[in-house]
Design a protein around this motif. Sequence first.
Motif, PDB file in Angstrom:
ATOM      1  N   HIS A 235       0.843  -1.198   0.000  1.00 65.68           N
ATOM      2  CA  HIS A 235       0.000   0.000   0.000  1.00 65.68           C
ATOM      3  C   HIS A 235       0.874   1.242   0.000  1.00 65.68           C
ATOM      4  O   HIS A 235       1.975   1.248   0.535  1.00 65.68           O
ATOM      5  CB  HIS A 235      -0.917   0.004   1.220  1.00 65.68           C
ATOM      6  CG  HIS A 235      -1.819  -1.180   1.304  1.00 65.68           C
ATOM      7  ND1 HIS A 235      -3.088  -1.196   0.776  1.00 65.68           N
ATOM      8  CD2 HIS A 235      -1.620  -2.415   1.835  1.00 65.68           C
ATOM      9  CE1 HIS A 235      -3.639  -2.381   0.982  1.00 65.68           C
ATOM     10  NE2 HIS A 235      -2.767  -3.137   1.627  1.00 65.68           N
ATOM     11  N   GLN A 241       1.292   4.145  -5.199  1.00 60.83           N
ATOM     12  CA  GLN A 241       0.868   2.753  -5.019  1.00 60.83           C
ATOM     13  C   GLN A 241       0.892   1.997  -6.342  1.00 60.83           C
ATOM     14  O   GLN A 241       0.364   2.460  -7.353  1.00 60.83           O
ATOM     15  CB  GLN A 241      -0.534   2.692  -4.424  1.00 60.83           C
ATOM     16  CG  GLN A 241      -1.011   1.266  -4.183  1.00 60.83           C
ATOM     17  CD  GLN A 241      -2.229   1.202  -3.295  1.00 60.83           C
ATOM     18  OE1 GLN A 241      -2.394   2.041  -2.413  1.00 60.83           O
ATOM     19  NE2 GLN A 241      -3.081   0.222  -3.527  1.00 60.83           N
ATOM     20  N   SER A 305       6.913   4.952   0.941  1.00 54.52           N
ATOM     21  CA  SER A 305       5.900   5.010   1.994  1.00 54.52           C
ATOM     22  C   SER A 305       6.587   5.038   3.348  1.00 54.52           C
ATOM     23  O   SER A 305       7.794   4.780   3.465  1.00 54.52           O
ATOM     24  CB  SER A 305       4.966   3.796   1.912  1.00 54.52           C
ATOM     25  OG  SER A 305       5.713   2.597   2.062  1.00 54.52           O
TER      26      SER A 305
END
Length: 370
Positions: A235, A241, A305
């Motif tokens: 994710h 993404q 991320s």
Amino acid sequence: MGRQNTAVNATGWHAVIKRWRRNNRGRLNRLLTRLLGTAAPRRRALAPDTRRILVVRLNKRLGNILFLTPLLRTLAASLPTASIDVLIQDVKQKALLESLPGVGRVWVQEKTLTKLFGLARQLRRQHYDLAIDPSGNSTSNRLAMVLSGARQRMGFAGDTQWLRLSHAAPRPRSRHQAEQAVELFAESVDTLALECFDTLAVFPAAAAQAQARQHWDAAFGDADVRRPVIGFFAHATGNKQLPAAWWDDWCRALATRLPGATLVQIRPPGQPANLLEDTVGVSIAELDVLAALMTRMDVFVAADSGPMHLAAAAGIPVVGLFQSTDPAAYAPLGRGCISLSGDTLTGTQAALAVARIAASAQRGDTAREG
């Protein structure tokens, strides 16, 4: 059709107003800089009695907070008698910084106006000798430095730096924010022997390690965990993404090259199902516990991320996947970390990178046993 045109017009006007506000803010900042601020670099020695330091980073993104860790370690090593406090916005990130060497208190910005005034009073009572803003464009950071009452202030000089600084670095040469923060300190301070760090780092406490062990045992039970253990986070926000089809390709390519590997998917809190079949899923809200769990892995794979940077800070080799952001600015900084982008950003190339890292780790283990 009428509603669609209205929506388009609203969007267009919103962009115009936003651009107008940004341009006016820039003009105001440049005017204040000429009158009060710090347009040119100022490199000088710290006051000899500099003992209490406040680092201000009012941002909720996990990666941006982890980007502080090389600076905090550099401060602790270069000023071993100093106590270093940090001001952040997200209480969930507090435990990650509290266990770093030299770090004293981690303050968390309160949301209500009353609590903000209370926090400002508490900061002033600390009588900070030095406040540091490691970013170059945060109004919130600058205001917090003023409210702290610190007698020395450090930040980047520039034509929009409206805050008067005692120590100011020129525009950073590095693109990565973590490297920029260390560069700020190195370029602002004179006559000080520096020990600089260039990788992210967190050191989960014993309680976090114990909780991570419980999560690990719950995920695997009595099963024999086969090496290598490959963690992954599928994710990310927005265009960062990668689609589910990419992860399917990666999983098939990895099964060919490392058929005995154990795959562990890190899921965001509240995500009930795994993206890929035949993988172990773990969801942990406490960031220090998640970092401790990551230390049990051999390689970690993720798009740009927070978990990607957390794995690098935990000391795990990371394969960072960059679809829409620039690895020069956001690469995972850690031992054995690599970044894939452009033509190399395929499931096959990522699987090859994981296999190479796993093979290198196995050779290292064999050498140590010998």
